[in-house]
Design a protein around this motif. Structure first.
Motif, PDB file in Angstrom:
ATOM      1  N   PRO A   1       4.995   8.500   5.478  1.00  0.00           N
ATOM      2  CA  PRO A   1       3.916   8.566   6.478  1.00  0.00           C
ATOM      3  C   PRO A   1       3.060   7.301   6.462  1.00  0.00           C
ATOM      4  O   PRO A   1       3.005   6.582   5.466  1.00  0.00           O
ATOM      5  CB  PRO A   1       3.079   9.769   6.014  1.00  0.00           C
ATOM      6  N   PRO A   2       2.368   7.034   7.564  1.00  0.00           N
ATOM      7  CA  PRO A   2       1.406   5.925   7.554  1.00  0.00           C
ATOM      8  C   PRO A   2       0.179   6.311   6.736  1.00  0.00           C
ATOM      9  O   PRO A   2      -0.125   7.509   6.589  1.00  0.00           O
ATOM     10  CB  PRO A   2       1.051   5.763   9.036  1.00  0.00           C
ATOM     11  N   LEU A   3      -0.519   5.332   6.209  1.00  0.00           N
ATOM     12  CA  LEU A   3      -1.687   5.628   5.379  1.00  0.00           C
ATOM     13  C   LEU A   3      -2.836   6.221   6.188  1.00  0.00           C
ATOM     14  O   LEU A   3      -3.762   6.794   5.608  1.00  0.00           O
ATOM     15  CB  LEU A   3      -2.158   4.357   4.665  1.00  0.00           C
ATOM     16  N   ILE A   4      -2.785   6.100   7.512  1.00  0.00           N
ATOM     17  CA  ILE A   4      -3.877   6.607   8.356  1.00  0.00           C
ATOM     18  C   ILE A   4      -3.606   8.040   8.826  1.00  0.00           C
ATOM     19  O   ILE A   4      -4.331   8.556   9.675  1.00  0.00           O
ATOM     20  CB  ILE A   4      -4.115   5.681   9.564  1.00  0.00           C
TER      21      ILE A   4
ATOM     22  N   MET B   1       2.558   7.462  -0.708  1.00  0.00           N
ATOM     23  CA  MET B   1       3.155   7.855   0.565  1.00  0.00           C
ATOM     24  C   MET B   1       4.647   7.512   0.633  1.00  0.00           C
ATOM     25  O   MET B   1       5.163   7.133   1.677  1.00  0.00           O
ATOM     26  CB  MET B   1       2.422   7.165   1.714  1.00  0.00           C
ATOM     27  N   MET B   2       5.319   7.674  -0.481  1.00  0.00           N
ATOM     28  CA  MET B   2       6.766   7.488  -0.567  1.00  0.00           C
ATOM     29  C   MET B   2       7.299   8.695  -1.318  1.00  0.00           C
ATOM     30  O   MET B   2       7.269   8.749  -2.546  1.00  0.00           O
ATOM     31  CB  MET B   2       7.075   6.181  -1.303  1.00  0.00           C
ATOM     32  N   ILE B   3       7.754   9.693  -0.573  1.00  0.00           N
ATOM     33  CA  ILE B   3       8.027  11.009  -1.139  1.00  0.00           C
ATOM     34  C   ILE B   3       9.456  11.437  -0.843  1.00  0.00           C
ATOM     35  O   ILE B   3       9.943  11.295   0.280  1.00  0.00           O
ATOM     36  CB  ILE B   3       7.045  12.060  -0.568  1.00  0.00           C
ATOM     37  N   GLY B   4      10.120  11.979  -1.858  1.00  0.00           N
ATOM     38  CA  GLY B   4      11.454  12.531  -1.691  1.00  0.00           C
ATOM     39  C   GLY B   4      11.438  14.023  -1.976  1.00  0.00           C
ATOM     40  O   GLY B   4      11.003  14.454  -3.038  1.00  0.00           O
ATOM     41  N   ILE B   5      11.892  14.812  -1.008  1.00  0.00           N
ATOM     42  CA  ILE B   5      12.026  16.257  -1.197  1.00  0.00           C
ATOM     43  C   ILE B   5      13.497  16.519  -1.487  1.00  0.00           C
ATOM     44  O   ILE B   5      14.349  16.442  -0.599  1.00  0.00           O
ATOM     45  CB  ILE B   5      11.580  17.036   0.059  1.00  0.00           C
ATOM     46  N   VAL B   6      13.811  16.784  -2.744  1.00  0.00           N
ATOM     47  CA  VAL B   6      15.200  16.981  -3.170  1.00  0.00           C
ATOM     48  C   VAL B   6      15.591  18.410  -2.825  1.00  0.00           C
ATOM     49  O   VAL B   6      15.087  19.361  -3.418  1.00  0.00           O
ATOM     50  CB  VAL B   6      15.363  16.711  -4.677  1.00  0.00           C
TER      51      VAL B   6
ATOM     52  N   GLY C   1       0.767  -1.240   0.000  1.00  0.00           N
ATOM     53  CA  GLY C   1       0.000   0.000   0.000  1.00  0.00           C
ATOM     54  C   GLY C   1       0.790   1.277   0.000  1.00  0.00           C
ATOM     55  O   GLY C   1       0.217   2.376  -0.093  1.00  0.00           O
ATOM     56  N   ARG C   2       2.092   1.203   0.089  1.00  0.00           N
ATOM     57  CA  ARG C   2       2.916   2.401   0.247  1.00  0.00           C
ATOM     58  C   ARG C   2       2.726   3.411  -0.890  1.00  0.00           C
ATOM     59  O   ARG C   2       2.760   4.624  -0.668  1.00  0.00           O
ATOM     60  CB  ARG C   2       4.395   1.962   0.351  1.00  0.00           C
ATOM     61  N   THR C   3       2.509   2.935  -2.121  1.00  0.00           N
ATOM     62  CA  THR C   3       2.457   3.854  -3.268  1.00  0.00           C
ATOM     63  C   THR C   3       1.051   4.115  -3.790  1.00  0.00           C
ATOM     64  O   THR C   3       0.887   4.748  -4.833  1.00  0.00           O
ATOM     65  CB  THR C   3       3.311   3.312  -4.429  1.00  0.00           C
TER      66      THR C   3
ATOM     67  N   ASP D   1      -7.340   3.229  -0.045  1.00  0.00           N
ATOM     68  CA  ASP D   1      -7.893   4.358  -0.802  1.00  0.00           C
ATOM     69  C   ASP D   1      -7.766   5.666  -0.026  1.00  0.00           C
ATOM     70  O   ASP D   1      -7.422   6.714  -0.594  1.00  0.00           O
ATOM     71  CB  ASP D   1      -9.362   4.101  -1.139  1.00  0.00           C
ATOM     72  N   ALA D   2      -8.026   5.605   1.277  1.00  0.00           N
ATOM     73  CA  ALA D   2      -7.912   6.811   2.099  1.00  0.00           C
ATOM     74  C   ALA D   2      -6.465   7.297   2.126  1.00  0.00           C
ATOM     75  O   ALA D   2      -6.204   8.513   2.064  1.00  0.00           O
ATOM     76  CB  ALA D   2      -8.405   6.529   3.516  1.00  0.00           C
ATOM     77  N   GLY D   3      -5.525   6.361   2.197  1.00  0.00           N
ATOM     78  CA  GLY D   3      -4.116   6.725   2.197  1.00  0.00           C
ATOM     79  C   GLY D   3      -3.686   7.360   0.881  1.00  0.00           C
ATOM     80  O   GLY D   3      -2.882   8.291   0.861  1.00  0.00           O
ATOM     81  N   ALA D   4      -4.224   6.851  -0.228  1.00  0.00           N
ATOM     82  CA  ALA D   4      -3.907   7.431  -1.541  1.00  0.00           C
ATOM     83  C   ALA D   4      -4.402   8.872  -1.624  1.00  0.00           C
ATOM     84  O   ALA D   4      -3.719   9.750  -2.163  1.00  0.00           O
ATOM     85  CB  ALA D   4      -4.520   6.580  -2.647  1.00  0.00           C
ATOM     86  N   ASN D   5      -5.591   9.124  -1.074  1.00  0.00           N
ATOM     87  CA  ASN D   5      -6.126  10.489  -1.062  1.00  0.00           C
ATOM     88  C   ASN D   5      -5.288  11.403  -0.181  1.00  0.00           C
ATOM     89  O   ASN D   5      -5.005  12.559  -0.546  1.00  0.00           O
ATOM     90  CB  ASN D   5      -7.576  10.479  -0.572  1.00  0.00           C
TER      91      ASN D   5
END
Length: 400
Positions: A375-378, A336-341, A228-230, A304-308
C-alpha cells in the motif's frame, strides 16, 4: 474495456499476465477504471507510488519542472539531481550517488562497480554472492552486445561467478566467502518477489561482519524496500549495519523512472569518466519529483504516518490469521511490505485476488500462494478497514 484489451493484445508483446482492468486515473490510494469504478490500490505500481497517485505536491513539481526543461544530458550540471543526491547522502552515509533509470540498471551499475573494485584491489577476488529466491532485475547485461573497446573495456558480461546461499544460513555464507573468494555480497533486506521474507536483523548484522572479515563489499538492494516502504527511509536502517553500496529505485521517482546506487565515500571514486553512463538518468523531472518525495516523507511526516498505518494493517491481519488459520498460514513482512502466506492451492489464491478485484480491492500474488500487499504510505484508516472487512468476507466464503 474489451476494446482496449483487444488493442493491447494486438500491439503489445505478451510478457505480462494482465489483470482485466483498464485504468483511467488515480487519486491517492485509489485507482479508477474507464467505467468510473474505484479500487483501493494495495499494489501501487509494484511499490512505486509510495505517496499514492497524483499527490498535489507531486503534480505541482511535475508542472514546475516541466515548464523549465525535461532533459539536458549529463554534459551539464543537473540542479535537481544534485539536490536529490545531497538528500540521499545526508539520509544514509557519506558517499556519492550514481543515477540510473531503473532498478535493473542499478544492479548493472553495481556489477561494474564491483568489477572495478576487484581490479583495483588485486586480491584475485571475483564474483557476487546472492541469496536464494532473491530478485535483482531482468537485464542480461547490455555489454554482452557491445564491441567498442572504449565502451566495453574489460567489464564482465554474463559469465562472472555468482554464488547463492540460503537466507539466514551464516555458516553457508562464511563457507562461500572463505572458499570461493567473491568480491561482493548483494542482498535484499526483505525478499520481495521471493515471498516477502524479512531478513532477521541479527543475520544482516552478522553477514555484514563476515563481509568485513573477509574483505568483501556489502551491498544492500533496496530497490523495493527503500524510500520509506518498511517504516525507515531504507530497510537496512532497522539494523546497525553500514553498507558499502545501497541500490534504490521504484519509489524515489514519484511515479517516473529513476534509480541508482549510493556508494560509500571510500569507494565513490571507482568510476572514472567513460567507465559508465546513461543518456536519460537522472531525468531532471524524475530528480525533482524525488526531492518532493523525500520532502513529503521526511519533512511532512508521511514516513511516520505510513509506519503507523502499516502497524494497524499488520495488527488487523494478525487477528484475521487467528480467525482463519485454515486459510492463512502466516503474516510476514516489514512496514508497508506485507506477505499473507496462504494455506491454499495456487488456483484458489488467484481466485481470491480476482474476487477482491471485482469488489474494488487490488492486491498482488507472488510465489503462487502469497498475497503481497504494497500500500502507499498515505493510505487512510478507512481504506485499511475496507480491505480487512472485504478480505474477511472473501475468506469466509472460501472457508464455507
Amino acid at each position: 474495456m474489451a476494446d482496449w484489451t483487444h488493442r493491447n493484445r494486438e500491439v503489445i508483446m505478451n510478457t505480462y499476465g494482465r489483470l482485466p482492468l483498464v485504468i483511467d486515473r488515480g487519486e491517492g490510494a485509489t485507482l479508477i477504471d474507464e467505467n468510473g469504478k474505484r479500487y483501493v490500490d494495495f499494489i501501487t505500481g509494484l511499490a512505486v507510488n509510495i505517496v499514492g497517485h497524483s499527490h498535489p505536491k507531486i503534480v505541482q513539481t511535475l508542472c514546475e519542472q516541466g515548464e523549465k526543461f525535461l532533459h539536458i544530458s549529463n554534459l551539464y550540471v543537473n540542479k535537481p539531481a544534485v539536490e536529490l543526491a545531497e538528500r540521499l547522502v545526508a539520509a544514509t552515509f557519506p558517499g556519492k550517488v550514481f543515477y540510473t533509470n531503473s532498478g535493473a540498471e542499478a544492479t548493472e551499475a553495481v556489477i561494474k562497480l564491483v568489477h572495478k573494485w576487484t581490479k583495483e584491489q588485486k586480491t584475485g577476488q571475483d564474483g557476487i554472492v546472492v541469496l536464494e529466491k532473491s530478485f535483482h532485475g531482468r537485464t542480461l547485461g547490455a555489454l554482452k552486445l557491445t564491441r567498442q573497446p572504449g565502451v566495453y573495456q574489460d567489464f564482465p558480461v554474463s559469465n562472472f561467478p555468482v554464488y547463492d546461499v540460503a537466507p539466514h544460513d551464516l555458516a553457508a555464507l562464511e563457507q562461500v566467502l572463505k572458499e570461493k573468494k567473491p568480491a561482493a555480497l548483494l542482498m535484499e533486506p526483505v525478499l520481495g518477489s521471493g515471498g516477502v521474507v524479512p531478513l532477521d536483523s541479527d543475520y544482516v548484522e552478522q553477514a555484514a561482519k563476515l563481509c568485513q572479515q573477509y574483505g568483501v563489499l556489502f551491498c544492500m538492494d533496496e530497490i523495493q524496500t527503500g524510500i520509506g516502504r518498511t517504516g525507515k527511509l531504507f530497510a537496512y536502517q532497522h539494523t546497525s549495519v553500514n553498507p558499502d553500496v545501497v541500490l534504490f529505485a521504484k519509489g524515489i521517482g514519484g511515479g517516473l523512472p529513476l534509480g541508482g546506487i549510493i556508494v560509500k565515500a571510500e569507494h565513490a571514486e571507482l568510476f572514472k569518466p567513460g567507465d559508465h553512463g546513461t543518456t536519460f538518468a537522472p531525468s531532471p523531472l524524475s530528480a525533482a519529483l524525488g526531492n518532493t518525495v523525500l520532502e513529503l516523507l521526511i519533512d511532512d511526516g508521511v514516513l511516520d504516518a505510513g509506519a503507523n498505518a502499516a502497524e494497524k494493517l499488520q495488527n488487523g491481519l494478525q487477528e484475521l490469521q487467528k480467525e482463519y488459520a485454515g486459510c492463512i498460514e502466516s503474516i510476514r513482512g516489514l512496514g508497508m511490505m506485507i506477505g499473507i502466506v496462504m494455506n491454499l492451492e495456487p488456483v484458489k489464491v488467484k481466485e481470491i485476488q480476482q474476487t477482491l478485484l471485482e469488489r474494488g480491492m487490488l492486491v498482488d500474488v507472488t510465489q503462487q500462494t502469497i498475497i503481497r500487499l504494497l500500500p502507499p504510505l498515505i493510505v487512510s484508516d478507512e481504506q485499511i478497514e475496507f480491505f480487512l472487512a472485504l478480505f474477511t468476507e472473501v475468506l469466509s466464503e472460501v472457508s464455507e
